[in-house]
Design a protein around this motif. Structure first.
Motif, PDB file in Angstrom:
ATOM      1  N   ALA A 179       0.829  -1.211   0.000  1.00  0.00           N
ATOM      2  CA  ALA A 179       0.000   0.000   0.000  1.00  0.00           C
ATOM      3  C   ALA A 179       0.863   1.260   0.000  1.00  0.00           C
ATOM      4  N   THR A 182       2.486   1.695  -3.393  1.00  0.00           N
ATOM      5  CA  THR A 182       1.493   2.111  -4.383  1.00  0.00           C
ATOM      6  C   THR A 182       1.166   3.579  -4.241  1.00  0.00           C
ATOM      7  N   VAL A 183       0.952   4.034  -3.010  1.00  0.00           N
ATOM      8  CA  VAL A 183       0.652   5.448  -2.768  1.00  0.00           C
ATOM      9  C   VAL A 183       1.856   6.303  -3.175  1.00  0.00           C
ATOM     10  N   VAL A 187       1.799   9.328  -5.879  1.00  0.00           N
ATOM     11  CA  VAL A 187       2.212  10.684  -5.523  1.00  0.00           C
ATOM     12  C   VAL A 187       3.316  11.187  -6.448  1.00  0.00           C
TER      13      VAL A 187
END
Length: 189
Positions: A179, A182-183, A187
């Motif tokens: 997670a 992925t973030v 960004v």
């Protein structure tokens, strides 16, 4: 006197052994066997069971059935129908492989793991996600003599204590890492 192996080439008189050892030779003469009356040959169809074949349950949709069976049993469960990717894996296992093949069972295990992972993902997306810390009982052990109850008691689970944190927390840590990465990628874009 030390143990000396007996001479097995020596022949014994069966009648003398039968006189000396009670029950000797029970397998040589059927009349000497205590269970002989029960072993009388009967009609193989005469099992003593009296029943009529029950009415067959009507299947709704396609049911999984092993390739070696020609028909479904008269009654079968319908409470948990197969669904999603895990259901497709399980259907493939039933359609393609016999129950005697390792691939059948390995695919069923993979289907189970895929179902567990998808349940964890669904839990994370819900308002009340799973809580592995409290649900595993780790917090309750602190107040109930955690060390003295585990060691010196002959418990079998002591051998795999070191694996427990990896098994319980490992998938959650891995999901967190995925997670975060992925973030971070989103960004950066």
């Amino acid at each position: 006197m030390p143990y000396v192996a007996s001479d097995h080439s020596k022949k014994y008189d069966p009648e003398a052994l039968r006189q000396r050892i009670p029950g000797w030779g029970a397998d040589s003469d059927p009349a000497d066997r205590p269970s002989h009356p029960r072993e009388k040959l009967r009609d193989p169809e005469d099992t003593g069971a009296h029943w009529t074949f029950p009415a067959r349950q009507e299947p709704v949709g396609k049911r999984e059935r092993s390739v070696e069976h020609t028909a479904m049993p008269p009654v079968f469960g319908t409470a948990q129908p197969l669904h999603g990717v895990s259901g497709a894996i399980r259907r493939f296992a039933y359609d393609r492989y016999s129950e005697g093949q390792t691939a059948h069972w390995l695919l069923l295990v993979v289907g189970d793991r895929v179902d567990a992972i998808s349940s964890h993902v669904k839990s994370l997306a819900s308002r009340r996600p799973d809580d592995p810390i409290t649900e595993s009982g780790v917090l309750s052990e602190a107040g109930h003599h955690p060390l003295s109850s585990r060691f010196g008691q002959g418990r079998a689970d002591v051998r795999h204590i070191w694996l427990d944190p990896i098994i319980v927390a490992g998938p959650w840590v891995l999901a967190g890492v995925i997670a975060v990465r992925t973030v971070a990628k989103i960004v950066r874009r």
